[in-house]
Design a protein around this motif. Structure first.
Motif, mmCIF file in Angstrom:
data_model
loop_
_atom_site.group_PDB
_atom_site.id
_atom_site.type_symbol
_atom_site.label_atom_id
_atom_site.label_comp_id
_atom_site.label_asym_id
_atom_site.label_seq_id
_atom_site.Cartn_x
_atom_site.Cartn_y
_atom_site.Cartn_z
ATOM 1 N N PRO A 252 6.813 -9.829 1.695
ATOM 2 C CA PRO A 252 8.090 -9.884 2.417
ATOM 3 C C PRO A 252 7.879 -9.726 3.919
ATOM 4 C CG PRO A 252 7.765 -7.717 1.453
ATOM 5 C CD PRO A 252 6.621 -8.564 0.966
ATOM 6 N N PRO A 253 8.896 -9.985 4.736
ATOM 7 C CA PRO A 253 8.786 -9.756 6.182
ATOM 8 C C PRO A 253 8.469 -8.281 6.467
ATOM 9 C CG PRO A 253 10.766 -11.021 5.647
ATOM 10 C CD PRO A 253 10.209 -10.543 4.350
ATOM 11 N N ILE A 254 7.436 -8.043 7.266
ATOM 12 C CA ILE A 254 6.946 -6.688 7.508
ATOM 13 C C ILE A 254 7.406 -6.186 8.882
ATOM 14 C CG2 ILE A 254 4.868 -5.268 7.733
ATOM 15 C CD1 ILE A 254 5.441 -6.257 4.905
ATOM 16 N N VAL A 255 7.766 -4.900 8.942
ATOM 17 C CA VAL A 255 8.110 -4.247 10.200
ATOM 18 C C VAL A 255 7.330 -2.935 10.294
ATOM 19 C CG1 VAL A 255 10.416 -5.277 10.343
ATOM 20 C CG2 VAL A 255 10.095 -3.114 9.115
ATOM 21 N N GLU A 256 7.337 -2.322 11.477
ATOM 22 C CA GLU A 256 6.583 -1.084 11.672
ATOM 23 C C GLU A 256 7.326 0.127 11.136
ATOM 24 O OE1 GLU A 256 5.400 -0.587 15.692
ATOM 25 O OE2 GLU A 256 4.073 -2.346 15.706
ATOM 26 N N GLU A 257 8.647 0.117 11.225
ATOM 27 C CA GLU A 257 9.457 1.237 10.752
ATOM 28 C C GLU A 257 10.418 0.729 9.686
ATOM 29 O OE1 GLU A 257 9.028 4.312 11.649
ATOM 30 O OE2 GLU A 257 7.563 3.915 13.233
ATOM 31 N N ILE A 259 11.441 0.959 5.220
ATOM 32 C CA ILE A 259 11.204 1.394 3.845
ATOM 33 C C ILE A 259 9.781 1.009 3.437
ATOM 34 C CG2 ILE A 259 11.929 1.067 1.438
ATOM 35 C CD1 ILE A 259 14.762 0.539 2.554
ATOM 36 N N PRO A 260 9.013 1.931 2.846
ATOM 37 C CA PRO A 260 7.605 1.653 2.522
ATOM 38 C C PRO A 260 7.438 0.486 1.548
ATOM 39 C CG PRO A 260 8.081 4.004 2.326
ATOM 40 C CD PRO A 260 9.406 3.302 2.481
ATOM 41 N N LEU A 261 6.353 -0.275 1.759
ATOM 42 C CA LEU A 261 5.928 -1.299 0.816
ATOM 43 C C LEU A 261 4.652 -0.801 0.154
ATOM 44 C CD1 LEU A 261 6.339 -4.235 -0.294
ATOM 45 C CD2 LEU A 261 4.702 -4.967 1.452
ATOM 46 N N VAL A 262 4.698 -0.614 -1.145
ATOM 47 C CA VAL A 262 3.572 -0.051 -1.881
ATOM 48 C C VAL A 262 2.649 -1.170 -2.364
ATOM 49 C CG1 VAL A 262 2.917 1.147 -4.004
ATOM 50 C CG2 VAL A 262 4.752 2.054 -2.562
ATOM 51 N N GLU A 263 1.372 -1.081 -1.935
ATOM 52 C CA GLU A 263 0.353 -2.024 -2.362
ATOM 53 C C GLU A 263 -0.616 -1.326 -3.324
ATOM 54 O OE1 GLU A 263 -0.582 -4.892 1.182
ATOM 55 O OE2 GLU A 263 -0.563 -2.846 1.962
ATOM 56 N N VAL A 264 -1.632 -2.067 -3.780
ATOM 57 C CA VAL A 264 -2.596 -1.504 -4.732
ATOM 58 C C VAL A 264 -3.242 -0.234 -4.180
ATOM 59 C CG1 VAL A 264 -4.775 -1.918 -5.933
ATOM 60 C CG2 VAL A 264 -3.051 -3.731 -5.831
ATOM 61 N N LYS A 265 -3.583 -0.239 -2.897
ATOM 62 C CA LYS A 265 -4.278 0.904 -2.303
ATOM 63 C C LYS A 265 -3.411 2.153 -2.261
ATOM 64 C CE LYS A 265 -3.165 -0.411 2.481
ATOM 65 N NZ LYS A 265 -3.737 -0.796 3.795
ATOM 66 N N HIS A 266 -2.116 1.999 -2.503
ATOM 67 C CA HIS A 266 -1.208 3.143 -2.492
ATOM 68 C C HIS A 266 -0.973 3.724 -3.880
ATOM 69 C CE1 HIS A 266 0.120 0.771 1.196
ATOM 70 N NE2 HIS A 266 -0.477 1.868 1.663
ATOM 71 N N LEU A 267 -1.759 3.274 -4.856
ATOM 72 C CA LEU A 267 -1.733 3.857 -6.198
ATOM 73 C C LEU A 267 -2.999 4.689 -6.339
ATOM 74 C CD1 LEU A 267 -0.636 0.743 -8.324
ATOM 75 C CD2 LEU A 267 0.783 2.324 -6.985
ATOM 76 N N PRO A 268 -2.996 5.927 -5.844
ATOM 77 C CA PRO A 268 -4.237 6.708 -5.755
ATOM 78 C C PRO A 268 -4.688 7.246 -7.097
ATOM 79 C CG PRO A 268 -2.383 8.025 -5.014
ATOM 80 C CD PRO A 268 -1.837 6.649 -5.305
ATOM 81 N N ASP A 279 1.409 1.587 5.856
ATOM 82 C CA ASP A 279 1.451 0.959 7.173
ATOM 83 C C ASP A 279 2.318 -0.292 7.175
ATOM 84 O OD1 ASP A 279 -0.271 -0.339 5.496
ATOM 85 O OD2 ASP A 279 -1.912 -0.531 6.936
ATOM 86 N N LYS A 280 2.702 -0.775 5.999
ATOM 87 C CA LYS A 280 3.584 -1.938 5.897
ATOM 88 C C LYS A 280 4.949 -1.473 5.397
ATOM 89 C CE LYS A 280 -0.021 -5.370 4.984
ATOM 90 N NZ LYS A 280 -0.521 -6.398 4.024
ATOM 91 N N ARG A 281 5.998 -1.898 6.119
ATOM 92 C CA ARG A 281 7.345 -1.474 5.762
ATOM 93 C C ARG A 281 8.307 -2.649 5.863
ATOM 94 N NH1 ARG A 281 8.091 4.198 5.632
ATOM 95 N NH2 ARG A 281 6.072 5.240 5.832
ATOM 96 N N VAL A 282 9.475 -2.492 5.267
ATOM 97 C CA VAL A 282 10.497 -3.543 5.300
ATOM 98 C C VAL A 282 11.813 -2.937 5.776
ATOM 99 C CG1 VAL A 282 9.397 -4.865 3.448
ATOM 100 C CG2 VAL A 282 11.141 -3.167 2.861
ATOM 101 N N PHE A 319 11.313 2.550 -2.208
ATOM 102 C CA PHE A 319 10.195 1.742 -1.733
ATOM 103 C C PHE A 319 10.199 0.406 -2.462
ATOM 104 C CE2 PHE A 319 8.532 4.205 -5.304
ATOM 105 C CZ PHE A 319 7.852 3.258 -6.049
ATOM 106 N N GLY A 320 9.525 -0.570 -1.866
ATOM 107 C CA GLY A 320 9.336 -1.869 -2.515
ATOM 108 C C GLY A 320 7.900 -1.997 -2.970
ATOM 109 N N ILE A 321 7.667 -2.884 -3.931
ATOM 110 C CA ILE A 321 6.299 -3.084 -4.411
ATOM 111 C C ILE A 321 5.797 -4.476 -4.027
ATOM 112 C CG2 ILE A 321 6.426 -1.418 -6.282
ATOM 113 C CD1 ILE A 321 6.986 -3.675 -8.227
ATOM 114 N N ALA A 322 4.532 -4.520 -3.619
ATOM 115 C CA ALA A 322 3.899 -5.774 -3.213
ATOM 116 C C ALA A 322 3.587 -6.632 -4.433
ATOM 117 C CB ALA A 322 2.622 -5.467 -2.425
#
Length: 433
Positions: A252-257, A259-268, A279-282, A319-322
């Protein structure tokens, strides 16, 4: 104001290569790039020991520091990042990608550590990066960063930062213990079938009350999954999932500030919940209109591309998911908590690996997930399990929330370490509540 540079205080000892055939043998832990967190800090996930020769100069011990002078990405988040060996690692070994800091002049090591965690130092490393595919930082550029003298105010800030990190580490250790307990209960009940085997011998299942024990049968029978408790079922994944939650298959379109966008690396691997410090937000508009559907409480997140099978449990839904993360919704046939631990368990992970599609990156498709066989215990057994692990998950979530607040306080303080300015009364900061 008096300044010296990093090079006035330390020398560097670079690590060396190692033989992969000697991994996981008795010896020191290998501390490569994967053991350093982005922007600094120690990472304990997937540490491996090394049984080959390790010269004394390559070894590090609790309290020692080491850095990365390279980054395998273009972000530069790892370039110059520092880690401090924790007490849990009795001895570590540098690899060819990491460099030990050898102190040659007196300075508070705690202060020095946090100087290397400061945003000013991090920006210095990024601004001096060289290379295209992989980034590098020269020794001279690393050494050139100015270190201001340790004043009383800087010492106060350092002490609070130390307390914050200690509290974060303690919370993380508590969460690891809670998660180990939850996984042990799952394995005992649904993999080893300990309660059933105990009743087959005429024994009371260990650590289980009479009411809970009565929920389990006294016999194992053959099934598609081998021996399972009598009366339990096996169903394909497509029969137990209520809904798949995904987006449009593109970013999706990304902004700096926003709602968080959760990617694979954010599933610890170290937490049951997704990391929302992304670091990616919508924008809120994109969040409300671009995504097909949003995750709900108790959905299970799973990575489907690249690093396959990472999972997280959903509590906070803002949050949204990638596109490489899939949401799974359960509840009609199987309980969400039961499926969360089913998906994390060895057999499900193995069955996913057997269905991977490997091109540029490994991936698994929904139609292949649908074919994985799932053990379906009776509803009352699942609900009893959920009571037990639900409290454990709640405990982890509480500690996670506390760590987020502590990290926010840390990030407020870090820029002030170089300026030496204190805008809040540090003496009143209480981390023991």
């Amino acid at each position: 104001m008096s300044f010296k540079s990093i090079g006035d205080y330390v020398e560097l000892q670079r690590g060396t290569t190692y033989k992969s055939a000697l991994l996981d043998q008795e010896g020191p832990y290998l501390l490569g790039l994967g053991s350093i967190a982005r922007d600094g800090g120690f990472r304990s996930e997937k540490l491996r020991t090394y049984g080959g020769p390790s010269a004394d100069k390559l070894l590090v011990y609790p309290g020692d520091m080491y850095v990365s002078l390279k980054d395998v990405t273009q972000s530069g988040d790892l370039l110059g990042s520092v880690a401090r060996v924790p007490d849990t690692v009795k001895v570590g070994r540098m690899t060819q990608d990491t460099v030990k800091l050898c102190f040659k002049s007196d300075i508070s090591k705690e202060y020095f550590y946090w100087i290397l965690r400061s945003p000013q130092y991090r920006q210095h490393c990024r601004s001096h990066a060289t290379g295209t595919t992989n980034l590098g930082l020269s020794r001279d550029d690393f050494f050139s960063f100015a270190v201001p003298e340790l004043t009383i105010s800087r010492e106060k800030i350092t002490n609070v930062l130390e307390d914050i990190e200690s509290k974060i580490n303690l919370n993380s250790q508590t969460n690891q213990t809670l998660e180990q307990v939850a996984q042990a209960i799952f394995k005992s009940w649904f993999v080893d079938f300990d309660p059933v085997k105990a009743k087959m011998k005429g024994d009371q299942p260990e650590g289980m009350d009479v009411a809970t024990a009565s929920l389990f049968p006294e016999k194992l029978v053959e099934s598609e999954l081998g021996l399972i408790p009598e009366g339990w079922e096996v169903k394909p994944f497509k029969k137990v999932i209520d809904k798949y939650v995904d987006n449009r298959g593109k970013t999706p379109p990304i902004v700096e500030e926003g709602i968080p966008l959760v990617e694979v690396k954010h599933l610890p691997e170290s937490s049951a919940f997704p990391n929302l410090s992304t670091d990616k937000r919508v924008t809120e508009e994109t969040f409300n209109t671009w995504f097909r559907v949003h995750v709900e409480p108790k959905d299970v997140l799973i990575s489907t591309v690249g690093t396959i099978g990472r999972t997280s449990f959903v509590k906070n839904t803002n949050f949204g998911i990638a596109q490489n993360v899939l949401g799974l919704r359960f509840g009609k046939i199987v309980e969400p908590e039961y499926m969360f631990y089913t998906i994390k368990a060895h057999r499900f992970q193995h069955d996913m690996d057997a269905r991977l599609v490997t091109t540029v990156q490994s991936s698994i498709k929904r139609k292949d997930l649908d074919t994985i066989d799932i053990l379906v215990p009776p509803s009352n057994v699942q609900k009893e399990f959920c009571k037990l692990v639900g409290s454990l998950l709640d405990g982890q979530y509480s500690k996670n929330a506390e760590n987020i607040n502590l990290a926010s306080l840390r990030d407020i303080l870090l820029p002030k370490l170089l300026s030496g300015e204190i805008e809040l009364d540090i003496a009143e900061v209480n981390l023991n509540d």
